[in-house]
Design a protein around this motif. Structure first.
Motif, PDB file in Angstrom:
ATOM      1  N   SER A 192      -5.640  15.443 -46.041  1.00  0.00           N
ATOM      2  CA  SER A 192      -5.002  14.943 -44.856  1.00  0.00           C
ATOM      3  C   SER A 192      -3.647  14.426 -44.766  1.00  0.00           C
ATOM      4  N   LEU A 193      -2.767  14.588 -43.689  1.00  0.00           N
ATOM      5  CA  LEU A 193      -1.678  13.561 -43.279  1.00  0.00           C
ATOM      6  C   LEU A 193      -1.297  13.826 -41.840  1.00  0.00           C
ATOM      7  N   ALA A 194      -0.675  12.593 -41.836  1.00  0.00           N
ATOM      8  CA  ALA A 194      -0.222  12.295 -40.490  1.00  0.00           C
ATOM      9  C   ALA A 194       1.188  12.290 -40.428  1.00  0.00           C
ATOM     10  N   VAL A 195       1.953  13.077 -39.625  1.00  0.00           N
ATOM     11  CA  VAL A 195       3.329  13.096 -39.547  1.00  0.00           C
ATOM     12  C   VAL A 195       3.826  12.849 -38.215  1.00  0.00           C
ATOM     13  N   SER A 196       5.042  12.210 -38.184  1.00  0.00           N
ATOM     14  CA  SER A 196       5.710  11.968 -36.637  1.00  0.00           C
ATOM     15  C   SER A 196       6.193  13.342 -36.183  1.00  0.00           C
ATOM     16  N   LEU A 197       6.198  13.594 -34.891  1.00  0.00           N
ATOM     17  CA  LEU A 197       6.909  14.717 -34.451  1.00  0.00           C
ATOM     18  C   LEU A 197       8.366  14.907 -34.780  1.00  0.00           C
ATOM     19  N   GLY A 198       8.731  15.999 -35.062  1.00  0.00           N
ATOM     20  CA  GLY A 198      10.086  16.139 -35.722  1.00  0.00           C
ATOM     21  C   GLY A 198      10.285  15.754 -36.885  1.00  0.00           C
ATOM     22  N   THR A 229      -6.027  21.357 -45.880  1.00  0.00           N
ATOM     23  CA  THR A 229      -5.297  20.173 -45.519  1.00  0.00           C
ATOM     24  C   THR A 229      -5.323  19.934 -44.005  1.00  0.00           C
ATOM     25  N   LYS A 230      -5.741  18.754 -43.586  1.00  0.00           N
ATOM     26  CA  LYS A 230      -5.675  18.449 -42.207  1.00  0.00           C
ATOM     27  C   LYS A 230      -4.518  17.896 -41.635  1.00  0.00           C
ATOM     28  N   VAL A 231      -3.417  18.408 -40.620  1.00  0.00           N
ATOM     29  CA  VAL A 231      -2.138  17.778 -40.457  1.00  0.00           C
ATOM     30  C   VAL A 231      -2.559  17.292 -38.832  1.00  0.00           C
ATOM     31  N   GLU A 232      -1.924  16.120 -38.760  1.00  0.00           N
ATOM     32  CA  GLU A 232      -2.058  15.336 -37.576  1.00  0.00           C
ATOM     33  C   GLU A 232      -0.923  14.879 -37.259  1.00  0.00           C
ATOM     34  N   ILE A 233      -0.716  14.352 -35.975  1.00  0.00           N
ATOM     35  CA  ILE A 233       0.531  13.637 -35.487  1.00  0.00           C
ATOM     36  C   ILE A 233       0.343  12.244 -35.649  1.00  0.00           C
ATOM     37  N   LYS A 234       1.465  11.562 -36.130  1.00  0.00           N
ATOM     38  CA  LYS A 234       1.324  10.112 -36.319  1.00  0.00           C
ATOM     39  C   LYS A 234       1.730   9.384 -35.064  1.00  0.00           C
ATOM     40  N   SER A 275       9.046  22.031 -41.446  1.00  0.00           N
ATOM     41  CA  SER A 275      10.340  21.388 -41.430  1.00  0.00           C
ATOM     42  C   SER A 275      10.526  20.231 -40.335  1.00  0.00           C
ATOM     43  N   SER A 276      10.047  20.653 -39.022  1.00  0.00           N
ATOM     44  CA  SER A 276      10.140  19.610 -38.081  1.00  0.00           C
ATOM     45  C   SER A 276       8.903  19.839 -37.474  1.00  0.00           C
ATOM     46  N   LEU A 277       7.830  19.010 -37.531  1.00  0.00           N
ATOM     47  CA  LEU A 277       6.405  19.119 -36.919  1.00  0.00           C
ATOM     48  C   LEU A 277       6.383  19.050 -35.468  1.00  0.00           C
ATOM     49  N   GLN A 278       5.593  20.064 -34.904  1.00  0.00           N
ATOM     50  CA  GLN A 278       5.538  19.992 -33.388  1.00  0.00           C
ATOM     51  C   GLN A 278       4.098  19.914 -33.123  1.00  0.00           C
ATOM     52  N   ALA A 279       3.994  19.620 -31.883  1.00  0.00           N
ATOM     53  CA  ALA A 279       2.396  19.197 -31.336  1.00  0.00           C
ATOM     54  C   ALA A 279       1.600  20.219 -31.577  1.00  0.00           C
ATOM     55  N   GLU A 280       2.033  21.523 -31.633  1.00  0.00           N
ATOM     56  CA  GLU A 280       1.085  22.835 -31.852  1.00  0.00           C
ATOM     57  C   GLU A 280       0.965  23.042 -33.015  1.00  0.00           C
ATOM     58  N   ASP A 281       1.665  22.303 -34.135  1.00  0.00           N
ATOM     59  CA  ASP A 281       1.290  22.494 -35.510  1.00  0.00           C
ATOM     60  C   ASP A 281       0.106  21.769 -35.943  1.00  0.00           C
ATOM     61  N   VAL A 282      -0.735  20.906 -35.262  1.00  0.00           N
ATOM     62  CA  VAL A 282      -1.769  20.306 -35.531  1.00  0.00           C
ATOM     63  C   VAL A 282      -2.912  21.440 -35.767  1.00  0.00           C
ATOM     64  N   ALA A 283      -3.349  21.072 -37.204  1.00  0.00           N
ATOM     65  CA  ALA A 283      -4.367  22.231 -37.554  1.00  0.00           C
ATOM     66  C   ALA A 283      -4.677  21.942 -38.988  1.00  0.00           C
ATOM     67  N   VAL A 284      -5.545  22.710 -39.507  1.00  0.00           N
ATOM     68  CA  VAL A 284      -5.921  22.701 -40.740  1.00  0.00           C
ATOM     69  C   VAL A 284      -5.329  23.921 -41.702  1.00  0.00           C
ATOM     70  N   TYR A 285      -4.764  23.750 -42.677  1.00  0.00           N
ATOM     71  CA  TYR A 285      -3.963  24.667 -43.680  1.00  0.00           C
ATOM     72  C   TYR A 285      -4.580  25.109 -44.760  1.00  0.00           C
ATOM     73  N   TYR A 286      -4.835  26.292 -44.952  1.00  0.00           N
ATOM     74  CA  TYR A 286      -5.347  26.549 -46.346  1.00  0.00           C
ATOM     75  C   TYR A 286      -4.523  27.667 -47.080  1.00  0.00           C
ATOM     76  N   CYS A 287      -4.500  27.280 -48.568  1.00  0.00           N
ATOM     77  CA  CYS A 287      -4.034  28.350 -49.244  1.00  0.00           C
ATOM     78  C   CYS A 287      -5.113  29.229 -49.690  1.00  0.00           C
ATOM     79  N   GLN A 288      -4.530  30.420 -50.296  1.00  0.00           N
ATOM     80  CA  GLN A 288      -5.586  31.336 -50.856  1.00  0.00           C
ATOM     81  C   GLN A 288      -4.782  32.132 -51.934  1.00  0.00           C
ATOM     82  N   GLN A 289      -5.678  32.518 -53.008  1.00  0.00           N
ATOM     83  CA  GLN A 289      -5.181  33.537 -53.743  1.00  0.00           C
ATOM     84  C   GLN A 289      -5.792  34.582 -53.636  1.00  0.00           C
TER      85      GLN A 289
END
Lengths: 120, 113
Positions: free
Chosen positions: B10-16, B108-113, B82-96
């Motif tokens: 998981s990671l927390a990133v500030s908006l933008g 990977t869970k992405v949240e807003i800091k 590149s520039s995190l927006q509020a609507e990008d809060v989600a879990v992201y999966y890769c797949q082969q």
């Protein structure tokens, strides 16, 4: 607009059976490989099965092989998953998903899922 | 089976600000005959099915904002927002999708800091 609508989920006892159904619309169903992917509550994604456009090639995850059977009816734009000998660890949201023209392609559309709960 | 791993969990990133998610496969998913990496990225928001963002490791799906980009080859891949927006809060999966079973990373869970 591509639409995939699953149904058939529900509560079933361990050892029981269930048949899932997916109604497809908005695209030429007979041209695409179709997949089932499941997601246990609060968990990640697990690919379950794929069936080629003509049903010539069918693939299963080891965890379901011998218990689940995937099939399709191209005349009715329908995908099925027959699930037998169900276990508690089969409890999940089951997604119907569209693959590509070929087997080795990403999933580009997903249904909303149908919930299967295996519990006594 | 090809095992997919992701970091961080998981990671927390500030908006933008930039968010970077890593994905590693236990064997190469690069098919030498066509020089394509059989690697996709999906976004899953709460209560929704996954959404395809990136395929062939770096090709953006139609309608996906250009702040999402994918890179990497062979066994190591990256999804960058590149520039995190509020609507990008989600879990992201890769797949082969190189070999059956088509395995997913753990997310990977992405949240807003």
């Amino acid at each position: 607009e591509v639409q995939l609508v699953e149904s058939g989920g529900g509560l079933v006892k361990p050892g029981g059976s269930l048949r899932l159904f997916c109604a497809a619309s908005g695209f030429t169903f007979s041209s695409y490989e179709m997949d089932w992917v499941r997601q246990a509550p609060g968990r990640g994604l697990e690919w379950v099965s794929s069936v080629s456009s003509t049903s010539d090639y069918i693939y299963y995850a080891d965890s379901v092989r011998g218990r689940f059977t995937v099939s399709r009816d191209n005349a009715k734009n329908s995908l099925f998953l027959q699930m037998n000998s169900l276990r508690a660890d089969d409890t999940a949201l089951y997604y119907c998903a569209r693959g590509g023209y070929d087997h080795n392609a990403p999933i580009d559309y997903w249904g909303q899922g149908t919930l299967v709960t295996v519990s006594s | 089976d090809i095992v997919m791993t992701q970091s961080p969990d998981s990671l927390a990133v500030s908006l933008g600000e930039r968010a970077t998610i890593n994905c590693k496969s236990s064997q190469s998913v690069l098919y030498s005959s066509n020089n394509k990496n059989y690697l996709a990225w999906y976004q899953q928001k709460p209560g929704q099915p996954p959404r395809l963002l990136i395929y062939w490791a770096s090709t953006r799906e139609s309608g996906v904002p250009d702040r999402f980009s994918g890179s990497g080859s062979g066994t190591d891949f990256t999804l960058t927002i590149s520039s995190l927006q509020a609507e990008d809060v989600a879990v992201y999966y890769c797949q082969q999708y190189y070999n059956t079973p088509f395995t997913f990373g753990p997310g990977t869970k992405v949240e807003i800091k």
